[in-house]
Motif scaffolding. Structure first.
Motif, PDB file in Angstrom:
ATOM      1  N   UNK A   1       0.844  -1.140   0.167  1.00 38.70           N
ATOM      2  CA  UNK A   1      -0.062  -0.041   0.057  1.00 38.70           C
ATOM      3  C   UNK A   1       0.987   1.275  -0.156  1.00 38.70           C
ATOM      4  N   UNK A   2       2.134   1.130  -0.323  1.00 40.42           N
ATOM      5  CA  UNK A   2       3.131   2.236  -0.456  1.00 40.42           C
ATOM      6  C   UNK A   2       2.784   3.220  -1.764  1.00 40.42           C
ATOM      7  N   UNK A   3       2.414   2.506  -2.867  1.00 37.15           N
ATOM      8  CA  UNK A   3       2.290   3.149  -4.092  1.00 37.15           C
ATOM      9  C   UNK A   3       0.699   2.945  -4.553  1.00 37.15           C
ATOM     10  N   UNK A   4       0.437   3.986  -5.385  1.00 36.52           N
ATOM     11  CA  UNK A   4      -0.907   3.961  -5.987  1.00 36.52           C
ATOM     12  C   UNK A   4      -0.565   4.150  -7.490  1.00 36.52           C
ATOM     13  N   UNK A   5      -1.211   3.458  -8.433  1.00 33.07           N
ATOM     14  CA  UNK A   5      -1.015   3.452  -9.631  1.00 33.07           C
ATOM     15  C   UNK A   5      -2.356   3.961 -10.561  1.00 33.07           C
ATOM     16  N   UNK A   6      -1.916   4.471 -11.894  1.00 33.92           N
ATOM     17  CA  UNK A   6      -3.093   4.783 -12.783  1.00 33.92           C
ATOM     18  C   UNK A   6      -2.528   4.327 -14.047  1.00 33.92           C
ATOM     19  N   UNK A   7      -3.423   4.522 -14.941  1.00 33.78           N
ATOM     20  CA  UNK A   7      -3.318   3.667 -16.370  1.00 33.78           C
ATOM     21  C   UNK A   7      -3.422   4.842 -17.451  1.00 33.78           C
ATOM     22  N   UNK A   8      -2.365   5.012 -18.234  1.00 34.44           N
ATOM     23  CA  UNK A   8      -2.560   5.958 -19.120  1.00 34.44           C
ATOM     24  C   UNK A   8      -2.415   5.473 -20.502  1.00 34.44           C
ATOM     25  N   UNK A   9      -3.858   5.135 -20.989  1.00 34.93           N
ATOM     26  CA  UNK A   9      -3.731   4.247 -22.172  1.00 34.93           C
ATOM     27  C   UNK A   9      -4.672   5.031 -23.112  1.00 34.93           C
ATOM     28  N   UNK A  10      -5.990   5.363 -22.945  1.00 36.16           N
ATOM     29  CA  UNK A  10      -6.840   5.926 -23.516  1.00 36.16           C
ATOM     30  C   UNK A  10      -6.535   7.397 -23.927  1.00 36.16           C
ATOM     31  N   UNK A  11      -6.868   7.940 -25.369  1.00 38.89           N
ATOM     32  CA  UNK A  11      -6.407   9.147 -25.685  1.00 38.89           C
ATOM     33  C   UNK A  11      -7.852   9.976 -26.523  1.00 38.89           C
ATOM     34  N   UNK A  12      -7.761  11.172 -26.445  1.00 39.50           N
ATOM     35  CA  UNK A  12      -9.035  12.004 -26.790  1.00 39.50           C
ATOM     36  C   UNK A  12      -9.258  11.355 -28.396  1.00 39.50           C
ATOM     37  N   UNK A  13      -8.287  11.268 -29.239  1.00 36.25           N
ATOM     38  CA  UNK A  13      -8.372  10.840 -30.594  1.00 36.25           C
ATOM     39  C   UNK A  13      -8.495   9.127 -30.984  1.00 36.25           C
ATOM     40  N   UNK A  14      -8.172   8.505 -29.678  1.00 34.32           N
ATOM     41  CA  UNK A  14      -8.093   6.905 -30.032  1.00 34.32           C
ATOM     42  C   UNK A  14      -9.110   6.315 -29.466  1.00 34.32           C
ATOM     43  N   UNK A  15      -9.650   6.750 -28.173  1.00 32.16           N
ATOM     44  CA  UNK A  15     -10.797   6.120 -27.709  1.00 32.16           C
ATOM     45  C   UNK A  15     -10.580   4.677 -27.400  1.00 32.16           C
ATOM     46  N   UNK A  16     -11.558   3.833 -27.706  1.00 30.26           N
ATOM     47  CA  UNK A  16     -11.313   2.553 -27.828  1.00 30.26           C
ATOM     48  C   UNK A  16     -10.384   1.692 -28.733  1.00 30.26           C
ATOM     49  N   UNK A  17      -9.770   2.524 -29.896  1.00 27.89           N
ATOM     50  CA  UNK A  17      -8.979   2.088 -30.829  1.00 27.89           C
ATOM     51  C   UNK A  17      -7.728   2.366 -30.136  1.00 27.89           C
ATOM     52  N   UNK A  18      -7.285   1.468 -29.150  1.00 22.34           N
ATOM     53  CA  UNK A  18      -6.090   1.617 -28.521  1.00 22.34           C
ATOM     54  C   UNK A  18      -4.841   1.663 -29.513  1.00 22.34           C
ATOM     55  N   UNK A  19      -4.815   0.859 -30.324  1.00 24.69           N
ATOM     56  CA  UNK A  19      -3.704   0.832 -31.327  1.00 24.69           C
ATOM     57  C   UNK A  19      -3.462   2.249 -32.148  1.00 24.69           C
ATOM     58  N   UNK A  20      -4.471   3.023 -32.072  1.00 21.49           N
ATOM     59  CA  UNK A  20      -4.468   4.286 -32.881  1.00 21.49           C
ATOM     60  C   UNK A  20      -3.829   5.363 -32.089  1.00 21.49           C
ATOM     61  N   UNK A  21      -3.440   5.010 -30.942  1.00 20.87           N
ATOM     62  CA  UNK A  21      -2.937   6.276 -30.097  1.00 20.87           C
ATOM     63  C   UNK A  21      -1.766   7.037 -30.834  1.00 20.87           C
ATOM     64  N   UNK A  22      -1.627   8.388 -30.456  1.00 21.66           N
ATOM     65  CA  UNK A  22      -0.679   9.165 -30.888  1.00 21.66           C
ATOM     66  C   UNK A  22       0.516   9.652 -30.048  1.00 21.66           C
ATOM     67  N   UNK A  23       0.426   9.179 -28.858  1.00 16.03           N
ATOM     68  CA  UNK A  23       1.633   9.709 -27.932  1.00 16.03           C
ATOM     69  C   UNK A  23       2.758   9.169 -28.312  1.00 16.03           C
ATOM     70  N   UNK A  24       3.855  10.032 -28.375  1.00 19.49           N
ATOM     71  CA  UNK A  24       5.116   9.467 -28.979  1.00 19.49           C
ATOM     72  C   UNK A  24       6.065   9.423 -28.131  1.00 19.49           C
ATOM     73  N   UNK A  25       7.142   8.538 -28.204  1.00 17.30           N
ATOM     74  CA  UNK A  25       8.129   8.376 -27.318  1.00 17.30           C
ATOM     75  C   UNK A  25       9.286   8.331 -28.205  1.00 17.30           C
ATOM     76  N   UNK A  26      10.318   9.273 -28.114  1.00 15.29           N
ATOM     77  CA  UNK A  26      11.629   9.314 -28.899  1.00 15.29           C
ATOM     78  C   UNK A  26      12.923   8.794 -28.089  1.00 15.29           C
ATOM     79  N   UNK A  27      13.809   8.233 -28.635  1.00 18.60           N
ATOM     80  CA  UNK A  27      15.134   7.953 -27.926  1.00 18.60           C
ATOM     81  C   UNK A  27      15.862   9.140 -27.720  1.00 18.60           C
TER      82      UNK A  27
END
Length: 740
Positions: free
Chosen positions: A478-504
């Motif tokens: 009980x020392x950590x609380x988590x959240x889930x950052x999956x859904x996006x305004x433009x993707x919704x249930x189309x999770x594979x359509x998300x646009x959040x980007x990560x670059x090296x």
């Protein structure tokens, strides 16, 4: 979609279905309905012992019990088996309940006599000396025309409400006791009315002491079992048709509207089957439990058969509405079965009244189950109870933060006992049930880790050893609380359509994007985030699963106010958020595979949760408060229907657990999606029914009158964890095998 739980019951079901289809093929029945509605198949039924499988061994029966008989009735219903089988086992099952006086009647049934059960109608009995005289005409009764033994219920003429049960031999029928044949809705069976005119009951024909609750349970279970068989046939027929029928150059089953219709049919079949299964297993339960499940089976299964058959006909189109197709025969039978069961309103009232004083017991273990584990857990919980309550409350839906109590539970692997060692106890269904009972007996709630309940299994399965050491135990404490950052305004249930980007970048990754509908994001210490790391590959393959510390520079959490007026969700903006390489789970590009693990755990959790909206408990509170604009009778009916939905969820959950225990679970995993969708639909329908009871009180929304807010919160369950529409696609394509 069938009643059997273990391999023996499945073998019985297979045997019964094969017998029914061989003995009375529908194409042969169609040639002469009149002949097949009589006894033409009966000798084969008797030779194979199906007529007496539930009867006492003393009269030649097999004493198999109600669950086994229900399995056979379900399969005979699936095969549209004609003739007097159902009417006979209804009568003989009820006769077997008699504490005395039924020996002659049961012997006749054991020898192969056909029967009928006359339980409804305007029959009255008046005392005459040491006997009875009966008058009146019954309602139309299944199998009465041609029945050799007739079991009858009449009301006492003194209006005491006491029912007199007695039986007639067909050879007794004369001027004072006549059967008039009726034109049957279901042409594969006979129907008749019994008229008694000053009929003097022969000595030894009365059956005193029949328990009306037990009678209701038997009748509702067996009729519901046949309805369950009808729903299964209609679903299979529909799916087979839409797979092969082409329109506009495509299989009909590839159209989303058709897929959703088929998915709803699977849900209807599962709920009907679960209701009947739960009723059948309650034969030896207490009166209050039997009253609940009898009403539930009557209310849920019978109408499901009618609705399912109509859906089948409309899915088949014009061919389904022709006399040549079998669909209308199943529809007619479903209507006939529902008619015998009785009206929905009456059963809703009865279930509502029963639910005011009782709750369904879905336990499947006893106090003697796993005594060593029980003693070990009890000793730990004794220590926990002795510690001060030291958990820290959080806002919204976030779980509490732990103290010494939670630390001890984590150390003893009781925070999440279903997790594998060393984090849990690898507890299966039985072990989890024992542990849950011990928590309850100690007055303790089992720990809630919130979103982490779905995150940790992913880390345990796919995370590195360092990640597991860093996050799993600390979260369980009980020392950590988590959240889930999956859904996006433009993707919704189309999770594979998300646009959040990560670059090296040097030493890790820089994330940029926007997430939304993030539960617990304000309170969370860490979040799991999906981001696109490769835009050159197909969208499912370019995702990576990151662990983000929510206090990192560039993380901006903004609460979202909902229609309810409260802030339970958030949107999260990521602006050049640095995530080190050691916070990437598995490898870059593995994000979709890991997300499926997380979401499958989430959907299982949500499918087994208690109702947050339209709950039966809320209807009881509304009734007690008197803050409704409806009559008591109207509120009780809504309570009955909402209770039925909750009982369906509970029965499906328990049935799924027992399937796992017996190794007979569905490999497609359809049960989880079915439960999730029905769970959401049930809350929507239940909360909607509740606000219709309010009248002018619906103008007010406050803590004292929370009923409107209950309804305004329904979208959370309709959208959260994947919309109903997406789940219907999953059911249609993965469970029913319809083309994409």
């Amino acid at each position: 979609m069938a009643l059997p739980i273990d391999e023996d019951q499945q073998a019985l079901a297979d045997s019964a279905l094969a017998f029914a289809r061989k003995t009375a093929p529908t194409e042969e029945v169609r040639k002469d309905f009149a002949m097949f509605s009589g006894k033409v198949t009966w000798d084969a039924v008797v030779r194979n012992g199906f007529h007496g499988m539930h009867l006492p061994e003393s009269v030649g029966g097999a004493d198999c019990g109600l669950p086994a008989l229900a399995v056979v009735v379900e399969q005979f219903g699936k095969a549209l088996f004609p003739g007097p089988f159902l009417s006979t086992v209804l009568a003989s099952s009820v006769a077997a309940l008699a504490p005395a006086g039924a020996d002659e009647l049961l012997s006749a049934f054991g020898d192969g006599a056909t029967g009928a059960l006359v339980a409804e109608g305007r029959l009255t009995a008046r005392a005459a000396g040491e006997g009875w005289v009966v008058d009146g005409t019954s309602d139309p009764t299944l199998g009465l025309s041609g029945a050799e033994r007739i079991l009858v219920r009449a009301d006492a003429a003194d209006t005491s409400g006491v029912g007199l049960w007695f039986w007639l031999d067909a050879d007794d029928l004369a001027e004072s006791a006549r059967v008039q044949a009726c034109e049957a809705t279901d042409p594969t069976r006979t129907v008749g009315r019994l008229t008694l005119t000053g009929h003097v009951l022969a000595p030894g024909r009365a059956l005193p002491g029949l328990d009306p609750v037990a009678v209701d349970l038997l009748v509702a279970t067996l009729l519901g079992a046949e309805a369950s068989g009808i729903t299964a046939w209609c679903l299979e027929t529909t799916v087979d048709y839409v797979r092969t029928r082409h329109q506009f150059g495509r299989p009909v089953g590839s159209f989303q509207a058709v897929q959703h219709k088929a998915a709803h049919m699977l849900i209807r079949a599962e709920t009907a089957c679960a209701a009947v299964w739960d009723a059948a297993r309650a034969a030896d339960a207490g009166s209050a439990q039997r009253r609940l499940v009898a009403a539930q089976a009557a209310l849920t299964a019978a109408q499901a058969g009618v609705d399912q058959a109509l859906e089948c006909i409309t899915a088949l189109g014009g061919i389904g509405f022709t006399w040549e197709h079998d669909a209308h025969l199943y529809w007619r039978r479903a209507v006939a079965v529902a008619s015998v069961v009785g009206t929905e309103d009456s059963w809703a009232s009865r279930l509502g009244e029963a639910a005011l004083g009782a709750r369904r017991d879905f336990s499947f273990i006893t106090g003697d189950t796993l005594p060593q584990l029980r003693a070990e857990v009890s000793a730990v919980l004794d220590t926990v109870v002795a510690l001060p309550e030291d958990e820290t409350a959080t806002e919204g839906w976030a779980p509490t933060r732990g103290g010494d109590r939670r630390a001890l539970l984590a150390e003893e692997r009781l925070t999440a006992p279903h997790y594998p060692a060393p984090y849990g106890r690898d507890a299966g269904a039985v072990e989890q049930a024992v542990i849950a009972e011990e928590f309850a007996s100690h007055g303790l709630a089992q720990p809630d880790t919130g979103i982490a309940e779905w995150v940790l299994p992913t880390l345990i399965a796919h995370g590195s050893e360092e990640q597991r050491k860093r996050f799993v135990d600390t979260t369980l404490r009980g020392e950590l609380i988590w959240c889930q950052l999956f859904s996006e305004p433009g993707a919704g249930s189309d999770l594979a359509g998300l646009t959040t980007k990560a670059r090296r970048v040097d030493g890790g990754w820089a994330l940029n994007g926007q997430k939304v509908w993030n539960t617990q994001a304000r309170e969370a210490d860490w979040g799991v985030c999906l981001a696109r790391t490769d835009a050159e590959v197909p969208k499912h393959k370019g995702l990576t699963y990151f662990l983000i510390e929510m206090s990192s520079p560039g993380v901006d959490v903004r609460p979202l106010q909902q229609a309810t007026g409260v802030w339970e969700f958030n949107e999260v903006f990521l602006d050049e958020v640095f995530v080190p390489d050691d916070c990437v789970v598995a490898d870059p590009g593995d994000g979709w595979r890991l997300a499926v693990t997380t979401l499958s755990n989430e959907r299982l959790k949500m499918g087994t949760a208690k109702f947050g909206h339209g709950a039966a408990s809320t209807i009881r509170e509304l009734l007690d408060s008197g803050e409704h604009g409806s009559t008591r009778e109207e509120v009780v009916k809504v309570l009955g229907r909402n209770t039925a939905r909750e009982l369906s969820v509970g029965a499906m959950n328990l049935k799924a657990v027992l399937h796992r225990l017996h190794g007979t679970e569905d490999a497609t995993g359809a049960a989880t999606s079915v439960q999730k969708v029905f769970h959401a639909i049930a809350q929507r329908e239940g909360s909607d029914a509740m606000i219709r009871l309010l009248g002018p009180r619906g103008l007010v929304s406050s803590e004292e009158l929370p009923y409107v807010v209950d309804y305004l919160g329904v979208p959370a369950v309709l959208i959260g964890g994947g919309t109903i529409e997406i789940q219907l696609n999953v059911i249609a394509q993965r469970a029913l095998g319809l083309p994409r």
